[in-house]
Design a protein around this motif. Structure first.
Motif, mmCIF file in Angstrom:
data_model
loop_
_atom_site.group_PDB
_atom_site.id
_atom_site.type_symbol
_atom_site.label_atom_id
_atom_site.label_comp_id
_atom_site.label_asym_id
_atom_site.label_seq_id
_atom_site.Cartn_x
_atom_site.Cartn_y
_atom_site.Cartn_z
ATOM 1 N N LEU A 41 3.411 4.131 5.282
ATOM 2 C CA LEU A 41 3.253 2.866 4.550
ATOM 3 C C LEU A 41 1.938 2.826 3.782
ATOM 4 O O LEU A 41 1.905 2.373 2.625
ATOM 5 C CB LEU A 41 3.357 1.688 5.513
ATOM 6 C CG LEU A 41 4.746 1.483 6.143
ATOM 7 C CD1 LEU A 41 4.688 0.435 7.237
ATOM 8 C CD2 LEU A 41 5.772 1.132 5.081
ATOM 9 N N GLU A 42 0.862 3.304 4.387
ATOM 10 C CA GLU A 42 -0.425 3.355 3.675
ATOM 11 C C GLU A 42 -0.355 4.305 2.490
ATOM 12 O O GLU A 42 -0.859 4.000 1.407
ATOM 13 C CB GLU A 42 -1.543 3.769 4.635
ATOM 14 C CG GLU A 42 -1.879 2.711 5.657
ATOM 15 C CD GLU A 42 -2.859 3.173 6.712
ATOM 16 O OE1 GLU A 42 -3.433 2.298 7.378
ATOM 17 O OE2 GLU A 42 -3.053 4.402 6.898
ATOM 18 N N PHE A 43 0.275 5.466 2.684
ATOM 19 C CA PHE A 43 0.420 6.436 1.601
ATOM 20 C C PHE A 43 1.200 5.825 0.448
ATOM 21 O O PHE A 43 0.814 5.947 -0.718
ATOM 22 C CB PHE A 43 1.122 7.699 2.115
ATOM 23 C CG PHE A 43 1.344 8.720 1.033
ATOM 24 C CD1 PHE A 43 0.394 9.691 0.781
ATOM 25 C CD2 PHE A 43 2.502 8.700 0.259
ATOM 26 C CE1 PHE A 43 0.589 10.627 -0.222
ATOM 27 C CE2 PHE A 43 2.707 9.625 -0.751
ATOM 28 C CZ PHE A 43 1.743 10.593 -0.989
ATOM 29 N N MET A 44 2.335 5.194 0.757
ATOM 30 C CA MET A 44 3.176 4.628 -0.294
ATOM 31 C C MET A 44 2.483 3.490 -1.025
ATOM 32 O O MET A 44 2.615 3.357 -2.246
ATOM 33 C CB MET A 44 4.519 4.176 0.276
ATOM 34 C CG MET A 44 5.391 5.318 0.777
ATOM 35 S SD MET A 44 5.607 6.682 -0.395
ATOM 36 C CE MET A 44 6.417 5.867 -1.756
ATOM 37 N N GLN A 45 1.744 2.662 -0.304
ATOM 38 C CA GLN A 45 1.009 1.580 -0.959
ATOM 39 C C GLN A 45 -0.005 2.164 -1.942
ATOM 40 O O GLN A 45 -0.099 1.713 -3.088
ATOM 41 C CB GLN A 45 0.304 0.713 0.068
ATOM 42 C CG GLN A 45 -0.434 -0.448 -0.565
ATOM 43 C CD GLN A 45 -1.099 -1.332 0.471
ATOM 44 O OE1 GLN A 45 -1.467 -0.881 1.552
ATOM 45 N NE2 GLN A 45 -1.244 -2.599 0.140
ATOM 46 N N ASP A 46 -0.741 3.185 -1.507
ATOM 47 C CA ASP A 46 -1.715 3.831 -2.385
ATOM 48 C C ASP A 46 -1.020 4.505 -3.568
ATOM 49 O O ASP A 46 -1.476 4.390 -4.707
ATOM 50 C CB ASP A 46 -2.521 4.856 -1.587
ATOM 51 C CG ASP A 46 -3.541 5.570 -2.453
ATOM 52 O OD1 ASP A 46 -4.439 4.890 -2.995
ATOM 53 O OD2 ASP A 46 -3.428 6.811 -2.601
#
Length: 112
Positions: free
Chosen positions: A57-62
């Motif tokens: 989720l953090e990767f996709m948000q970034d």
């Protein structure tokens, strides 16, 4: 499912049971050492799963922020219609901390 339940003498033991028509046995006694091992394995699995989910989720948000992307339902719907008619689709798969591009096509089978 594991749960703690008193036996016929009132002693609390770990037991396993499954739902109706499911595999397993109702009230099968599980020794304490096996129960602790199962609990530790479950905790390790859940921790690894949640850690992976958070990283994703953090990767996709970034990724979306950096590339200024956003979800557009119409684009999604159009591409799914094309895919369902046999068109090729690019799918991005999150693996080992990055995205891998894959081309996929739905196999169309005749209903005759």
């Amino acid at each position: 499912m594991l749960h703690r339940e008193p036996d016929e003498h009132g002693d609390i033991d770990w037991r396993q049971f499954s739902g109706l028509d499911q595999h397993g046995e109702y009230d099968a006694v599980i020794p304490d050492d096996m129960s602790l091992d199962l609990a530790r394995q479950t905790k390790e699995y859940e921790n690894a799963f949640l850690t992976h989910e958070i990283r994703f989720l953090e990767f996709m948000q970034d990724y979306f922020n950096r590339l200024r992307l956003r979800h557009v339902q119409k684009v999604y719907d159009d591409r799914m219609r094309q895919f369902n008619r046999g068109g090729e689709m690019t799918v991005m798969v999150y693996y080992d901390g990055s995205l891998e591009e894959h081309k996929v096509r739905k196999k169309i089978t005749s209903t005759r």
